[in-house]
Design a protein around this motif. Structure first.
Motif, PDB file in Angstrom:
ATOM      1  N   TYR A 110      -8.361  18.226  46.189  1.00 48.89           N
ATOM      2  CA  TYR A 110      -7.757  17.813  47.152  1.00 48.89           C
ATOM      3  C   TYR A 110      -7.838  18.609  48.820  1.00 48.89           C
ATOM      4  O   TYR A 110      -8.406  20.221  48.518  1.00 48.89           O
ATOM      5  CB  TYR A 110      -6.482  17.780  46.793  1.00 48.89           C
ATOM      6  N   THR A 135      -3.682  23.625  55.706  1.00 47.58           N
ATOM      7  CA  THR A 135      -2.437  24.388  55.949  1.00 47.58           C
ATOM      8  C   THR A 135      -2.294  24.784  56.891  1.00 47.58           C
ATOM      9  O   THR A 135      -0.661  25.007  56.718  1.00 47.58           O
ATOM     10  CB  THR A 135      -3.163  25.749  54.898  1.00 47.58           C
ATOM     11  N   ILE A 194      -6.808  20.008  52.425  1.00 54.34           N
ATOM     12  CA  ILE A 194      -5.623  20.331  52.495  1.00 54.34           C
ATOM     13  C   ILE A 194      -5.972  21.270  54.092  1.00 54.34           C
ATOM     14  O   ILE A 194      -6.677  22.770  54.161  1.00 54.34           O
ATOM     15  CB  ILE A 194      -4.681  21.198  51.531  1.00 54.34           C
ATOM     16  N   TYR A 206       1.169  24.491  49.404  1.00 55.81           N
ATOM     17  CA  TYR A 206      -0.790  25.027  49.745  1.00 55.81           C
ATOM     18  C   TYR A 206      -0.560  26.078  51.110  1.00 55.81           C
ATOM     19  O   TYR A 206       0.343  26.042  51.782  1.00 55.81           O
ATOM     20  CB  TYR A 206      -1.600  24.318  49.840  1.00 55.81           C
ATOM     21  N   ASP A 247       0.005  20.876  57.498  1.00 59.54           N
ATOM     22  CA  ASP A 247       0.184  21.298  56.123  1.00 59.54           C
ATOM     23  C   ASP A 247       0.506  19.352  55.937  1.00 59.54           C
ATOM     24  O   ASP A 247       1.528  18.729  56.282  1.00 59.54           O
ATOM     25  CB  ASP A 247       2.459  21.045  56.286  1.00 59.54           C
ATOM     26  N   SER A 276      -3.079  16.390  54.484  1.00 59.78           N
ATOM     27  CA  SER A 276      -4.447  16.385  54.346  1.00 59.78           C
ATOM     28  C   SER A 276      -5.520  16.718  55.139  1.00 59.78           C
ATOM     29  O   SER A 276      -5.728  15.564  56.254  1.00 59.78           O
ATOM     30  CB  SER A 276      -4.460  14.957  52.995  1.00 59.78           C
ATOM     31  N   GLU A 313       1.703  19.037  50.540  1.00 55.89           N
ATOM     32  CA  GLU A 313       1.093  19.657  51.249  1.00 55.89           C
ATOM     33  C   GLU A 313       1.471  21.024  52.387  1.00 55.89           C
ATOM     34  O   GLU A 313       0.316  22.294  52.087  1.00 55.89           O
ATOM     35  CB  GLU A 313      -0.140  19.404  52.387  1.00 55.89           C
ATOM     36  N   SER A 319      -8.732  12.501  48.654  1.00 58.00           N
ATOM     37  CA  SER A 319      -9.679  13.654  47.700  1.00 58.00           C
ATOM     38  C   SER A 319     -10.236  12.621  46.722  1.00 58.00           C
ATOM     39  O   SER A 319     -10.271  12.000  47.224  1.00 58.00           O
ATOM     40  CB  SER A 319      -7.855  13.870  46.852  1.00 58.00           C
TER      41      SER A 319
END
Length: 244
Positions: free
Chosen positions: A223, A227, A225, A189, A230, A232, A186, A236
């Motif tokens: 997924y 960000t 995420i 991303y 960092d 989830s 993660e 998913s």
């Protein structure tokens, strides 16, 4: 020699004595009768107070009843005021914490693509809970290798084209699709759009198989995420897919 008494005078004296005696006796009878009458009236006169005493309650009982009535009268308005006064509303319990819920929907329940054919559209719905607001929430896509693919490739990957509908411009724009057998951390991303607490966002995507791409079946993994953290943000989702 004294002369003998005359019988007529003696009789007169006796008669006088008898009259006097009778008069004396008659006075005593009147006095006695008056006394007896007085004695007879006296008990009947005393009967009224006795009856009155039997009807009226004793002073102590009367005072107790009066005090009870007074206490009841004084308590009744207070109870009435207490029951009629508006009661403060009960404090509502805090809502149970909820998290982001995400779902992916297609018309047929999956993607059935034909190489060189038309793209198939699907939607991603983000329904946020009351626990957290997201400054940058990103939806990421990945597929594993199909037979005939040369290997990991960036962007939409060989054989497929993923696009995202941009509402402000009203056009479809290319979106990233990772083709790989391993999981991307993660922290790798970036980007994403904000999502407030209890907000709902629906995003439109479409996937197309190119003419020279591979065939086979592998799910499209989606997924969600955060960000900024960092990590989830939601579980998913796997979207069934097959290409022929």
């Amino acid at each position: 020699m004294p002369a003998p008494a005359r019988p007529g005078r003696v009789l007169s004296a006796v008669a006088v004595a008898a009259v006097l005696l009778a008069g004396s006796t008659g006075c005593e009878d009147e006095d006695g009768t008056a006394a007896k009458a007085s004695a007879t009236v006296s008990p009947s006169a005393s009967t009224a107070p006795s009856a009155s005493a039997s009807v009226s309650p004793p002073p102590s009982a009367s005072a107790s009843a009066s005090a009870s009535a007074s206490a009841s009268a004084s308590a009744t308005p207070a109870a009435a005021v207490s029951s009629s006064a508006p009661q403060p509303p009960a404090a509502a319990p805090p809502p149970a914490p909820t998290r982001l819920q995400a779902s992916v929907d297609t018309r047929g329940g999956g993607l059935a693509l034909v190489r060189g054919g038309a793209a198939q559209e699907f939607t991603v719905t983000l329904r946020n809970g009351n626990s957290a607001a997201y400054g940058h929430l990103r939806v990421a896509f990945q597929m594993e290798f199909l037979v005939g693919e040369p290997g990991d490739a960036p962007g939409s990957g060989p054989g497929f084209a993923l696009e995202h509908f941009d509402a402000p411009s009203g056009t479809w724009k290319a979106a990233a699709l990772r083709i790989a057998n391993d999981h991307e951390p993660e922290s790798m991303y970036t980007g994403g759009a904000p999502l407030a607490r209890e907000a709902v966002r629906v995003e439109r995507y479409r996937l197309r198989a190119t003419a020279g791409g591979p065939t086979g079946s592998t799910p499209l993994m989606v997924y969600f995420i955060d960000t900024d953290a960092d990590g989830s943000a939601a579980t998913s989702v796997y979207l069934p897919h097959a290409t022929r």
